[in-house]
Scaffold this motif. Sequence first.
Motif, PDB file in Angstrom:
ATOM      1  N   ASP A 242      11.277   2.354 -20.809  1.00 32.97           N
ATOM      2  CA  ASP A 242      10.501   1.961 -21.353  1.00 32.97           C
ATOM      3  C   ASP A 242      10.751   0.483 -22.043  1.00 32.97           C
ATOM      4  O   ASP A 242      11.791  -0.215 -21.745  1.00 32.97           O
ATOM      5  N   ASP A 300       3.807   7.821 -24.302  1.00 32.20           N
ATOM      6  CA  ASP A 300       3.520   7.137 -24.272  1.00 32.20           C
ATOM      7  C   ASP A 300       3.687   5.952 -23.456  1.00 32.20           C
ATOM      8  O   ASP A 300       2.088   5.625 -23.499  1.00 32.20           O
ATOM      9  N   ASN A 301       4.466   5.898 -22.420  1.00 30.12           N
ATOM     10  CA  ASN A 301       4.725   4.409 -21.167  1.00 30.12           C
ATOM     11  C   ASN A 301       3.518   4.902 -20.584  1.00 30.12           C
ATOM     12  O   ASN A 301       3.582   5.956 -19.587  1.00 30.12           O
ATOM     13  N   PHE A 335       3.846  -1.718 -27.869  1.00 26.47           N
ATOM     14  CA  PHE A 335       5.149  -1.639 -27.740  1.00 26.47           C
ATOM     15  C   PHE A 335       5.605  -1.700 -26.866  1.00 26.47           C
ATOM     16  O   PHE A 335       5.406  -0.995 -25.676  1.00 26.47           O
ATOM     17  N   SER A 337       4.829  -1.187 -23.590  1.00 30.14           N
ATOM     18  CA  SER A 337       4.173  -0.751 -22.035  1.00 30.14           C
ATOM     19  C   SER A 337       3.662   1.076 -22.179  1.00 30.14           C
ATOM     20  O   SER A 337       3.140   1.755 -21.481  1.00 30.14           O
ATOM     21  N   ASP A 338       3.068   1.162 -23.548  1.00 26.34           N
ATOM     22  CA  ASP A 338       1.739   1.815 -24.205  1.00 26.34           C
ATOM     23  C   ASP A 338       0.827   2.537 -22.824  1.00 26.34           C
ATOM     24  O   ASP A 338       0.672   1.102 -22.531  1.00 26.34           O
TER      25      ASP A 338
END
Length: 510
Positions: A242, A300-301, A335, A337-338
Amino acid sequence: MASLHPNAAAPPPGEPTSTQGAPSKMTLSLGHLPKRQDIRGPWPRTPSRVDPNNPPWPAYRGYHEYSFAHATMGVRLPTILGKAIEDTMKTLNEQSAEDQVTDLLACIERMDGLMTDLSGNAKLRPIIDDGEADVALWNKAIAKYFQGKDFMNAPWLFAEAYKYRRLRECFSVSKYWRDYDVFFRQKCDTFSRSADAVFELSMRFAEPFKHSENMSDAEKLEAERLMFHELTQICLWGNSTDLSLLINMTEDQIKSLQSTGGDHLAATEKNILGNQMPQLWETVKELRQKTGGRIDFVLDNAGFELYCDCVYADFLIQSGLAKQVRFHGKRYPWFVSDVTKKDWEWLLNTMVYGYLFPKATEQERESLRRMGARWKQYEKEGKWVYEAHPFWCTGYTFWELHGEAPDLFLHLSRSDLVIFKGDLNHRKLTYDCAAPASTPFDVAIGPMANAAGAPKVCSMRTIKSDVVVGLESDELAEKLDNEEEGWKISGKYAVVLLSEGRPGEKVRFA
Ligand code: F6P
Ligand code: MG
């Protein structure tokens, strides 16, 4: 005997509490009260007393010195913002048209203003109406729960999310740079430096999954279980890279975080502290009996993690465990790298058309192209769907999803399984508060487990911040606290937790 001065917690050292005869100061006898360390707060708060500023257990806040929240608000976020300013300056230097240059300069000035607010611990002001679908949600939360709060005394989760929303605002009010992604370069760059792990997976999984001949049904099922087990872990550990934690990662750091081979996975399985993978397998197996279900990924990323998620989702489709996978991303950079829609498209297109890996063999390139082409085909057929609800880019936790985004709750309630990836989603599921480590996952996620119609929810998360729940005992966490400093932020440990929810029940809103 405990004594108390009326205006102070304790008398100054050496000062008597009374003199002979009449006391010079009034003293209170509190000898009958329990010792301070025996007093426990009224945790968890009863649900009616829970709100975004008052989670069920004590909130983490930036002003808690020596905490990760403090380090993040005081050091990590300014560093991330500083790097974003530098990157935008690079873009500025590449421009030629004057109106675009001056427009971007104004964005940089707004970023400087945000830096001043962040480092000066300014109060949280309302978000400017920049046309984003979440403005009303943000400003309602600020007005209702965070009036007069600043970056350090608002709960860490809200203050951190607010910083990313303010960063968005720096661009969204501009004329030419509305959709500029300050983190895009970093996201692409990290994926391009992940060649070893990328090809390790593409060379194995480019060929569609099929059983070898002459296998009995039981053997086939076991082969699938093993594959599921391995791919779940690949998907899980994909969350370690991340960018918000690892800015300026070296190639070697990337490699060690992305080891996808079987030996490595076997060794790291013991680090999954709450491990409900067997229950997860039972859940997806049941879906196939119902001719395959719908599985949702709350992503997420971008880059390597998304790539691992897709390899996993590809297997779920091929094996008939799911007939549709819906991916939920963010509407704008979040955030660091999302995943945004642009990251999603970039990944699939770079796999099929790109030249990102100059050292790759033709065979390796072909494996990536084939896999990318298959994934794009899933999209065309509606087997894979990408969507981005505004709620995902707010400071609300998922305890508020039911009340603040009823349409999204209803939508998710129709899924057979919702997989939440990563640390931030886990913080939001659990209200990001100091719940005891042994708190059962379904208790920790509140309405996402106990509201009528709540879907089955799985959290796949490498542990990168304070909240830890779903462990067998508090002692396990205490042991790690004593033996391994920083275990909660290293990403070395993980959880795979499952809540059964209340699927099938009619969703109701007050
Ligand atoms: O800034 C802290 C944090 O919010 C942590 O939750 C985690 O370290 C990181 O940012 C985001 O991690 P992830 O990408 O796994 O959600
Ligand atoms: Mg993230």
